[in-house]
Scaffold this motif. Structure first.
Motif, PDB file in Angstrom:
ATOM      1  N   GLU A 224       0.841  -1.213   0.000  1.00 29.02           N
ATOM      2  CA  GLU A 224       0.000   0.000   0.000  1.00 29.02           C
ATOM      3  C   GLU A 224       0.872   1.258   0.000  1.00 29.02           C
ATOM      4  O   GLU A 224       0.625   2.184  -0.766  1.00 29.02           O
ATOM      5  N   GLN A 225       1.897   1.267   0.871  1.00 29.35           N
ATOM      6  CA  GLN A 225       2.774   2.449   0.909  1.00 29.35           C
ATOM      7  C   GLN A 225       3.522   2.629  -0.413  1.00 29.35           C
ATOM      8  O   GLN A 225       3.691   3.734  -0.902  1.00 29.35           O
ATOM      9  N   GLU A 228       1.246   4.096  -2.925  1.00 31.31           N
ATOM     10  CA  GLU A 228       0.968   5.496  -2.606  1.00 31.31           C
ATOM     11  C   GLU A 228       2.098   6.396  -3.128  1.00 31.31           C
ATOM     12  O   GLU A 228       1.845   7.422  -3.759  1.00 31.31           O
ATOM     13  N   LEU A 260      -4.819  -3.894  -7.161  1.00 31.37           N
ATOM     14  CA  LEU A 260      -4.159  -3.264  -6.008  1.00 31.37           C
ATOM     15  C   LEU A 260      -4.561  -1.803  -5.853  1.00 31.37           C
ATOM     16  O   LEU A 260      -4.521  -1.255  -4.758  1.00 31.37           O
ATOM     17  N   PHE A 261      -4.906  -1.163  -6.965  1.00 29.30           N
ATOM     18  CA  PHE A 261      -5.235   0.271  -6.890  1.00 29.30           C
ATOM     19  C   PHE A 261      -6.084   0.664  -8.101  1.00 29.30           C
ATOM     20  O   PHE A 261      -5.829   0.216  -9.220  1.00 29.30           O
TER      21      PHE A 261
END
Ligand code: SAH
Length: 453
Positions: A224-225, A228, A260-261
């Motif tokens: 996640e990081q 981002e 994932l995104f």
């Protein structure tokens, strides 16, 4: 006379193979030599000798060709990313045209077909809208790059020359983030590590970006990081997918995707229509020249309002959807189910109703259409490198369309198929090559085949 391995020879290059290798002859024994052009004299080391031919490597150039493009050297040639980049662009185009003419003679026994000049790019670099980049460990560090030819040794590369430069930047950023987050690169021999490939697609007009991270296992620590950080730097990233592919097969992707995104697709435009493109679907990698290619195909098809058109090997529907408003009906067939799902969405997206699609192999669906009484007047085919199945050619000719427009990325199978069409009462009229793959040996063309009167 057959040379010996490790022998050093002075050779004159007399020809270039379709793969872009220089050809020299020792008496009548051919030696193939990378990065050597016709007219050049080289000192070469014999690397491999077979019964009928061998391979050598240039140690030193004794004379250069005036057709050599000095700007491209080293890494890019060795990896095959730009395996024709050592030839000036003008000569690359001549080379591609001559290859088609030679194969028409050899495979189709045709010498008098009009093969137009190859339509080239004004700026023949930075054109690829998609990159599939292997991730490996080199000298103890995670690297992105490309394989050395005929091997799986990774050569670290940052500037891929033929890719959209924004894609290059995103690949570098991914590499740096993989390093920062301590992720391990895949090791093909030991079968260890996590990150195998990173695939980046960028819409030529939309600039929307999709990133696919191919891994051996599901879990990516602190993903996640990582995402981002990636998205903050490249806000046009609309989609990040993971593809989980544990085994060592030659296919880069498995069927196992994980979002994932963002969304599962990006969009782009082609000849004015909008397209929804998902990760497993084929999409021409050179958008600008794909538009030129399709326009050539439509010029040859010379369509009218009553035409019933089959778009075989249709991918996400780009060809048929571009002409749907000029004809009565379009039928599309494609073997990848996701691509057909995309094609159906694309028809809706562009308000097109006179198209229908089937998933399956073109050689199986074509006879189905025939038996259901579909009577196409024009068949457009755009098969992969292996060309058309014989069964497809037979059932296509059975319904007696006026024209077959054949888009091909492999002149060897194209010319083989032209001969098969001839056995079924069809003849090739003309060929237009379009350079979709500058700096590489790959050739793309469109041919018009009509029914013999
Ligand atoms: N016309 C499309 C796609 C061309 S690429 C475009 O220009 O974008 C070739 C397509 O043929 C790919 O989408 C591939 O999935 C599909 N394909 C491969 N073998 C096939 C077969 N036997 N029958 C139907 N489609 C096939």
């Amino acid at each position: 006379m057959i040379p010996k391995k490790n022998e050093t020879l002075e050779l004159e290059i007399i020809d270039l193979t379709h793969e872009g290798l220089g050809v020299a002859k020792l008496d009548r024994y051919p030696l193939f030599i990378e990065n050597a052009l016709p007219g050049e004299k080289v000192e070469a080391l014999v690397m491999k000798v077979g019964k009928k031919y061998g391979f050598a490597k240039v140690l030193k150039w004794l004379e250069f060709s005036s057709d050599r493009n000095e700007a491209i050297q080293g890494e890019l040639l060795r990896t095959g990313i730009a395996d024709l980049g050592h030839l000036t662009y003008e000569k690359q185009l001549d080379f591609k045209r001559k290859q088609i003419q030679d194969l028409l003679k050899k495979n189709s026994h045709l010498t008098d077909i009009k093969v137009a000049e190859v339509i080239g790019m004004a700026e023949p670099v930075g054109y690829r809208n998609k990159a599939q980049i292997p991730v490996r460990r080199v000298n103890g560090q995670l690297e992105t790059g490309f394989y050395r030819k005929h091997s799986h040794d990774l050569v670290p590369i940052e500037d891929f020359l033929i890719q959209d430069p924004v894609i290059d930047q995103i690949v570098i950023k991914c590499r740096d983030l993989f390093r920062k987050y301590g992720l391990n690169a895949y090791d093909e021999t030991a079968k260890t590590g996590l990150i195998k490939n990173v695939i980046v697609r960028r819409g030529f007009y939309s600039h929307e970006v999709m990133v696919v991270i191919v891994t051996t296992k599901p879990k990516i620590f602190r993903i996640e990081q990582l995402i981002e950080e990636l998205v903050v730097e490249f806000p046009k990233i609309k989609s990040v997918l993971q593809n989980i592919h544990p085994d060592n097969s030659n296919n880069i992707l498995s069927d196992d995707f994980n979002l994932l995104f963002g969304q599962e697709y990006i969009t782009d435009t082609l000849l004015g229509n909008q397209y929804y493109i998902s990760a497993p679907s084929f999409y021409q990698i050179n958008t600008e020249m794909a538009e030129v290619l399709y326009q050539e195909a439509f010029r040859l098809a010379d369509l009218s309002k009553d035409d019933i058109v089959i778009d075989a090997y249709c991918g996400i529907g780009t060809i048929g959807l571009s002409i749907a408003n000029q004809v009565q009906q379009v039928y599309g067939v494609e073997s990848v189910g996701e691509a057909i799902e995309d094609a159906k969405i694309n028809a809706k997206l562009n308000g097109i109703e006179n198209v229908s699609y089937r998933v399956g192999r073109a050689e199986d669906i074509m006879p189905e259409w025939v038996s259901e009484g579909v009577k196409p007047s024009v068949i457009i085919v755009d098969p992969p490198r292996k060309g058309l199945a014989e069964g497809f050619i037979e059932s296509a000719c059975e319904v007696a369309p006026d024209k077959i427009v054949y888009i091909s990325c492999n002149p060897a199978t194209f010319t083989r198929d032209v001969a098969r069409f001839a056995e079924n009462g069809y003849q090739l009229q003309e060929v237009t090559p379009v350079d979709l793959f500058p700096q590489t040996h790959h050739v793309e063309l469109v041919g018009l085949i009509t029914r013999k009167k």
